[in-house]
Structure formats: C-alpha cells, structure tokens
Design a protein around this motif. Structure first.
Motif, PDB file in Angstrom:
ATOM      1  N   GLY A 215      22.783  31.989  46.728  1.00 36.40           N
ATOM      2  CA  GLY A 215      23.424  32.445  45.245  1.00 36.40           C
ATOM      3  C   GLY A 215      23.910  31.011  44.648  1.00 36.40           C
ATOM      4  N   LYS A 216      24.408  30.203  45.439  1.00 32.41           N
ATOM      5  CA  LYS A 216      24.618  28.818  44.769  1.00 32.41           C
ATOM      6  C   LYS A 216      23.554  28.123  44.338  1.00 32.41           C
TER       7      LYS A 216
ATOM      8  N   GLU B  82      20.833  37.067  50.297  1.00 33.68           N
ATOM      9  CA  GLU B  82      20.231  36.194  49.220  1.00 33.68           C
ATOM     10  C   GLU B  82      21.607  35.843  48.263  1.00 33.68           C
ATOM     11  N   ARG B  83      22.667  36.807  48.290  1.00 30.94           N
ATOM     12  CA  ARG B  83      23.864  36.347  47.364  1.00 30.94           C
ATOM     13  C   ARG B  83      24.730  35.331  48.271  1.00 30.94           C
ATOM     14  N   LYS B  84      24.642  35.304  49.539  1.00 35.64           N
ATOM     15  CA  LYS B  84      25.552  34.306  50.457  1.00 35.64           C
ATOM     16  C   LYS B  84      24.829  32.990  50.642  1.00 35.64           C
TER      17      LYS B  84
ATOM     18  N   GLN C 253      20.821  29.367  43.140  1.00 40.95           N
ATOM     19  CA  GLN C 253      20.595  29.914  41.920  1.00 40.95           C
ATOM     20  C   GLN C 253      21.472  29.515  40.757  1.00 40.95           C
ATOM     21  N   ASP C 254      22.659  29.565  40.854  1.00 42.30           N
ATOM     22  CA  ASP C 254      23.655  29.396  39.969  1.00 42.30           C
ATOM     23  C   ASP C 254      23.528  27.902  39.412  1.00 42.30           C
TER      24      ASP C 254
END
Length: 586
Positions: free
Chosen positions: A72-73, A67-69, A75-76
């Motif tokens: 992540g962008k 999810e972070r990889k 969601q940011d």
C-alpha cells in the motif's frame, strides 16, 4: 512476464497446492502493479500468511489484505512517469568514496548536495543558482580523505568537530630527561641510515596457531615454572626447591605459579600456589610484609607447611630480571642523537573514519624528519562503531593497504625508517596472541613489519614493543601490600621485566585469544631492552625501571578527541645509552 504456471510452481514449493484460477489472476495483477516476479510475491505472501493468518492458504480477500499491508505505501508514493528515472537513481545503493577534490569548497558543496532535496545547477561562474538564500555556516576545514574508506554512509567521512576544536595540540603531558628542556626534537643529521634487525627467532607471518593439545599446554606451563623458578633461586642464592604440597616441619623453599581458587578476582584469601604437574596448595600471606601478586606470576616462596594442606609464606621472591645485552655499537658522537617517534592506535576517533590524528602525525613526521617511526596497531580497530556496524564499502585488507600507502608515500623522500607492529584488535588481521606480522602486497623499502610482541635491534640498541594493553590487564588482576608505598604504574610495568615476558598474566584477559605454545616461544624476553614501549589506556608515563626506559604513550586517538604520541632522543657515547623523552598531545 508473469505467468500463472510459474506462480503455481512457486506455491507448490512451499506446500500450497490447488490454488484457484481467480487467486492466480489476482497474484498476477499484484506482480504487474508492483514490478515484482512470481518468486518474490510468493515469499511476501508466505511471510504475511505465517505472521497474520497462521499459515492459511491464499484467497481473494486475504490477497487484498496482503496487498494493502505490504504494497500500500509503495503504491501511495508511486512516482509520476517523468520522475521515475530520478527516483530510481535515489533508490540505488550509494557508496561514498573519500577522494580529494580540486578545492575544499567544491568538496563541501558536493557533500551538502547529497543531503539536498532540491537539485541545483552551476552557472557559468561556477556558482550555484537557486531561489533560496544560502544559510550554510561558514566553511571550515574540509575532511581530508587520504585515509577515508569507501563507505555506505557519509557520516564515516565526516570530520570530528571536537578534534578540530582542541586547543592543547603540541603540549607535552609527560617529560623525562634533562635534555628535554633544550632539545628542539629535530635530528642533527637527517642522512643517518638506521639498520633495523629482528631476531632470527621472531614470529613469521606464516605461523599456524591454535593447534595446541592439552599435554603440550601442560608441558609448556611446567617448563615456564621450572625455568623462571631456577633463575630466581639462583639470583637470590636460595636452597633447592621442594614439593609444595607435602608436609614440611621446618622452613623450606617452594616454587610455583600464582593461581586463584575460583573464577573470581584474586584476593589475599584465595591464592593458590601451583607447582609442577598441577600439584597445588593454598597459600597464607598473613606473615608476608610486602607482596605484589597476579595470576600467572612465577614466584619462589620461603615458608612452612606442617600438615601439607596450607603453605604459610614468610618471604616471596619474584624478580627474574635479565641483564642488558652487550654495549651497543651505535655511536651518536658523529651523527648526533637518534630521534624516535612512537604512536599507537586507534588512529581515528570513535565517531569518524577520517583518521585526522594520523594525518596530523604524518605531517609531524614530514616536518621533524625523525630517524625512526614506530607505528603500533590497531590500524582498523575491530571495536570501532563504524566497523562493527558494517559501514565500510571495501574490504578491511584493501582499506589497510590504503592506510599504509597513505603513510609511506609522503615519507619516501625522507631517510625515516618505519616499524609497524600489529594488534589482535585489527579487523583485517589475525585475532590471536602473539600476533604474526602484517602481510602487504606492495613492498616499501623503508618499512619493517614486525610481530606483536617484538624486540628490535638498532646497531645494538634494543627496543621492546607490544600493542596489547598488558598494563591495564595486569592492573585489573594485581593485588599488593606494600608497607612503604609504591608507584603503581611503575610496579605493574616492572612485572613484565621481572617475569621475562611481554604478557605474564595467565589466564589472560577475556579478549585475548592466547596460543600457549606461541606465547611461550615468542612473547618471552631474552635480554633486558634499553627501551620498552607499552601503549595502554592507563595514564601515560615515562619511567626508568632498573635502567630500562619504559614508555606508555597512550593512543593517538581517545574516544571523540585526539590522544598522544611519544618522541625520544637517544644518545649513545662509548656504549652508554641516554634517553630523553616526551609524551605530546597530537
């Protein structure tokens, strides 16, 4: 709505079974947060797992990493609710359609708006209101969208600055004939109606190709050697040809095709003479004073072969030029000289698809009103960078029909006839040589569609045309030794006439998909044409080759800049044809 049962099913399709409930719950959460369905999530997971985890099964920790990889962008940069509608419009696929607007200023403003990050609104006076000074450069000539395609990038319809900055437009770069100094290149009688006739044996648009069998190809090659060999022997009154690979103690006559003994470039030490049924022998040229040879050339040789292993040539004959047809019935005494204009593609620069040179060429036709316009492909060049990169948002055929309509509609009130010749480089057409004629869904009364190559008859005046760069291909392969020197461009063009073929090179260049049977049937000359059009990347020229006026107009667009076109004035008095011609900068 995301369901755990569907997630289990999607994982099972990819070989992942017994997924824990807490993992399915985390997957459901990721789907809802990022607006994706079960299938997309599992595909993203599998790509991440294979590349980062060597195919491990999903766990809570690895899902957090994914999810972070992967998200992540996203969601940011998640937009606020009030911005969601405008952002979603920006994320859609934009197609840029070249269309004519009410004014150049409006068109330029619309183009600049597509790059603007701050939306602007027009006031009651039609001006733009914003709080920043207008630092845009002064408006120049906006792109003319008559020929511009629908595209996925605005650069496709951006006009070329180098073309617009040219200072040599209209300059004559090559001239032939005494009347060029006095003619104004306007027809004396614009009401004169030409009749363009293609030979009954010309290549039809429905031709099937690439059905060659080896035995038929061998037969075709033997027939060409026999036919041209007999013509050369008869023309120079030589003895009957004999087998080239057998011993001959005295001088004899042999006929065959020039070949290379390897896959490399032809040279004086690698020449092989191939006769009938594949019988061949190496040839020694050390005793020949003058020669000009290329692979595929049919020659007759006088020489010796005492051991049967090497032919020592003494004299080489290769000229099988044809006679001219009967004198033309065309008479220009009453109607004045016939005006012909010739342009060859590419018709647009390599950095744009605005087709500015073609638009300028159409304007030239509207002003000068020639009797005949010959347009030679490619119209949509398959090697153009924007075509190769897939920038067009419409089919090649639809774009080509748009180009043809943009040419023919402005000319419908003129008496100008248009002849179109295709190219094997056309992205929308058959990549084979010879090339069958174009096929259009819309018919035009003043348009004639011809194959490549072709010979057209205009009241007895014969004009040969090809779009293939045979001059460049021959120039790369030809070797010559001439004691008194020679005009290289004229010599290369002369091979076409002396070999009775629009493309005498064999094997052909790598980019030419040659159908051997169609080549023998449709690429041969039956008479010597009065005018021969050979567009090429080589330097433009206009030459008289044994009475045939041969013209290389180059191309209407050359890289980032404009190219050339040719204009001819043909007068015919009592069957005698006189031609004055120029190659002119667009």
């Amino acid at each position: 709505m995301v369901r755990k049962e569907t997630l289990k099913e999607q994982f099972s399709y990819l070989g992942v079974s017994n997924v824990p409930e807490e993992v399915l719950g985390k997957c459901e959460e990721i789907c809802n947060l990022n607006g994706i369905d079960e299938e997309e999530l599992v595909e993203v997971w599998m790509a991440f797992s294979v590349s980062q985890l060597r195919g491990a099964d999903p766990t809570l920790d690895t899902l957090v990493q994914m999810e972070r990889k992967e998200f992540g962008k996203k969601q940011d940069h998640q937009p606020q609710p009030q911005q969601q509608s405008s952002r979603s419009q920006e994320n859609t696929l934009v197609i840029y359609v070249g269309k004519e607007s009410g004014s150049d200023a409006e068109l330029e403003d619309n183009i600049l708006d597509s790059y603007s990050s701050t939306p602007k609104a027009k006031n009651k006076c039609g001006r733009y209101d914003d709080h920043t000074p207008d630092t845009r450069p002064a408006r120049g000539r906006s792109p003319r969208a008559t020929f511009s395609p629908a595209s996925f990038s605005p650069t496709v319809a951006t006009p070329s600055s180098k073309y617009r900055a040219r200072t040599n437009k209209g300059d004559a770069v090559c001239t032939y004939g005494e009347k060029c100094r006095t003619t104004d290149w306007y027809p004396e009688n614009t009401e004169f109606q030409l009749v363009i006739q293609l030979p009954y044996s010309h290549m039809p648009s429905s031709t099937y190709y690439m059905f060659n069998q080896l035995r038929d190809m061998a037969r075709v090659l033997d027939e060409i050697v026999y036919h041209l060999g007999q013509e050369i022997v008869s023309k120079f009154s030589l003895e009957e040809p004999q087998a080239v690979n057998l011993p001959h103690q005295s001088q004899f006559v042999g006929v065959g095709r020039v070949c290379c003994d390897s896959n490399g470039r032809l040279n004086a030490k690698s020449i092989v003479l191939e006769s009938f049924a594949g019988k061949s022998v190496p040839m020694d040229l050390s005793q020949v004073e003058n020669f000009s040879l290329f692979p595929g050339q049919i020659i007759v040789v006088e020489g010796e072969n005492p051991l049967g292993s090497k032919l020592c040539a003494k004299q080489i004959y290769s000229d099988a030029s044809l006679p001219f047809p009967p004198k033309p019935s065309l008479s220009t005494e009453e109607n004045g000289p016939m005006q012909i204009v010739v342009a060859a593609g590419p018709f647009t620069q390599s950095d744009t698809l605005t087709y500015q040179p073609l638009q300028d060429f159409v304007e030239y036709i509207l002003e000068h009103k020639p009797h005949l316009v010959i347009l030679i492909g490619p119209f949509i060049d398959a090697t153009h960078p924007h075509v190769v990169e897939g920038m067009l948002a419409e089919t090649f055929l639809a774009f080509f029909e748009k180009i043809v309509d943009g040419i023919m509609e402005p000319l419908k009130k003129l008496n100008t006839k248009v002849l179109m010749v295709p190219s094997c480089r056309d992205a929308h057409h058959h990549a084979v040589y010879p090339v069958p004629p174009y096929v259009l869904r819309k018919q035009y009364a003043k348009l004639t569609l011809a194959p490549d190559p072709c010979v057209v008859d205009i009241h007895g005046l014969t004009i040969g045309v090809t779009s293939t760069d045979v001059l460049l291909h021959l120039g790369k392969e030809e070797i010559s030794q001439l004691r008194l020197g020679s005009d290289r461009l004229g010599r290369i063009a002369g091979h076409i006439l002396s070999q009775q073929c629009f493309y005498p090179l064999y094997p052909p260049a790598e980019e030419i998909n040659l159908d051997l049977e169609l080549w023998a049937k449709y690429a041969s000359l039956e008479v010597m044409p009065h005018i021969l059009i050979l567009p090429s990347d080589l330097r433009c020229f206009i030459k008289n080759l044994n009475g045939c006026i041969t013209v290389n107009p180059e191309h209407l667009a050359k890289g980032l800049v404009g190219g050339n076109f040719a204009r001819l004035e043909v007068s015919c008095v009592k069957g005698d044809v006189n031609v004055s011609a120029q190659v002119v900068k667009i």
